[in-house]
Design an enzyme around this catalytic site. Sequence first.
Site, mmCIF file in Angstrom:
data_model
loop_
_atom_site.group_PDB
_atom_site.id
_atom_site.type_symbol
_atom_site.label_atom_id
_atom_site.label_comp_id
_atom_site.label_asym_id
_atom_site.label_seq_id
_atom_site.Cartn_x
_atom_site.Cartn_y
_atom_site.Cartn_z
ATOM 1 N N ASP A 46 0.837 -1.191 0.000
ATOM 2 C CA ASP A 46 0.000 0.000 0.000
ATOM 3 C C ASP A 46 0.879 1.251 0.000
ATOM 4 O OD1 ASP A 46 -2.663 1.332 0.516
ATOM 5 O OD2 ASP A 46 -1.595 1.967 2.320
ATOM 6 N N GLU A 101 1.665 -0.378 -5.065
ATOM 7 C CA GLU A 101 0.710 0.681 -5.378
ATOM 8 C C GLU A 101 1.565 1.932 -5.583
ATOM 9 O OE1 GLU A 101 -3.468 2.406 -3.626
ATOM 10 O OE2 GLU A 101 -1.777 2.291 -2.242
#
Length: 695
Positions: free
Chosen positions: A346, A382
């Site tokens: 993330d 990401e």
Amino acid sequence: MAYEMTAGSPAKLGAQVDDGGVNFAVFSAHATGIDLCLFSPDGRRETARLPLPERTGDIWHGHLAGLSPGALYGYRAHGPYAPEHGHRFNANKLLMDPYTREIHGSWTNHPATLGYNAAAADADMSFDSRDSAAYVPKSRVSDPALFASITQQLDHKWEDTLIYEAHVKGLTQMHPDVGEALRGTYEGVASDAVIAHLHRLGVTAVELLPVHSFVNDGFLLEKNLVNYWGYNTIGFFAPELRYFGPEAILGFRKMVQRFHAAGIEVILDVVYNHTAEGDHRGPTLCYRGLDNASYYRLLSGQARYYVNDTGTGNTVNLTNPYVLRMVMDSLRFWVESMGVDGFRFDLATTLGREDHGFDPRGGFFDALRQDPVLAGIKLIAEPWDIGPGGYRLGQFTPEFAEWNDAYRDTVRRFWKGDAHSAQELGARLLGSAGEFDRGGRRAWSSVNFLAAHDGFTLADITRYAKRHNEANKENNQDGHNANHSDNFGVEGPSDDAKINAARKRRQRNMLATLFLSQGTPMLLAGDEIGNSQQGNNNAYCQDNEIAWLDWSDADADMAAFVAALSAFRKQHPALRQSRFLHSGLRPADGLPDVEWTGFDGHPLNWRDPGLSSLCLTLRCSAEAPVQSDSDDTVFIIFNRGEEPARVRLPDAPQGRHWRIGVDTSEGAAAGTPVMADHITVDGPAIVALVIGAAS
């Protein structure tokens, strides 16, 4: 009970069980002392407070004889409370062990968990003397047998990978074929019913939303909401309790083993960029109290405040060697002891941001790339955050695949009818080489997706023109604005058969685009059954029917269509190549690996501002070694027009013919031969054809 505390060892952080007791070791560079606190089996009563007797470098440690696995404990750290200098020590606050594998109890949103008096005029500059132990979870000394090494069993090639992104609870909470005791649990995710469904879809990897221990944000609890997605980590080694089933922590390991036995990899969405402690107004639960100035990046010259490149209040300081060690130890733990096959990072840009800015070869990435335990596992970035220069699509090292939001937006825009989107679609169909074809990277580096947990579901892309996040209680101001969605003239569900048919065709067209593109396809759980979130494109706080998959209303025809797409992709290596395609001529037959043509069979005019439809011929890469299946050829027609279109087919080899592989208009069955030199495509549709057997 009298305990004997001796010096112990600083070698391994956390609580390590040995024949004589338990060794405790914890990092803090700025503390003046650290107490080990023991608790009764129910966690309600502190039974002993023992100063760790030794400090070796920045590691505080001690060995407690006679202590057994299962004991509950926590730390209290002594040191300066000087927020203006970045220090927030407060020994009245019980702290979780950063290395704990098991957690007992949960966090209560109570003012005593704050290191300061929230009612004071000077807010976080004040000091709060209340004991927080009653309101925070306790660490548990783990039995080493719980975490015996799991041999990694799977290593699917990237080019053969189909990822299925799912939430542990949401996937099974309303699944009628999952036993009630298993719904919403780790065991439920790997139940027979779910595995059978994944097998039918051809899924090779399940990517789970965060399962590291996390807490509910205080501002959500005040609105009677919770953190559903889990991007609010407090423990990087401990599985989240709320997904425990009948076998508690063993349920996670057994989930992984059942997936492996079924040939499915497990990828974890991990959040190492920030923690649940938030900004300077947040609670003191662990890292802030142990050594705020080491664990977090603080503003230069304003150490009271945190760097907030994540948008969540704080940023983990991976430039500190012990913080970096914690993250690396965590990754190795999940691979070696829990058996996972990969990680999706993330806000990965944050992890690579050094003092001089983002660096794809910074300390964390260097440590990750050289680690022998982590070699060969799947790594997904990401590639963005909200910090300066935070958007970094295509700029990670070759070991990584990356979520490609440009692919998502382009496919949505093309089928919605946006101008100039056909030209962009051409690049996305070939793996976004403009972003990824550098430094030895492969076409699988682009993780292509139509929808993910964050945003509209595929069904909602065709039902809503605007977000409907009222249930989040943020005045519908949260979530994406640019959804590139289309409601076909009616906002939300419709009783109009023509509108519903058009919506389903749009969904089929988008799904076919995904499975016919070079790169790694990722499917959002539920998109294959037409799942809706009622227009909520930010269901992070909706632990209810909004975010749970509604299996009772599953679109069986759509699921069958996705299964057929997946099987077609698997059958044709031309659709899942590891090398980028640049219209190179193949030495074996002199044919290009890529050809773009118009419906008339002539070369495509990319400069046409009104370009809306195109044809693509794919052959195996000119750069690849000759293989037995290297003559695989796929001809794909993308027709965005509303009217039927006549399309000239390329010449088939002597004595052979084209046959239908995919037709999103449902006009022709797979396998249907096409004996003419043309085909008629019925309205907005994709038709993919392959060379049939010799006549």
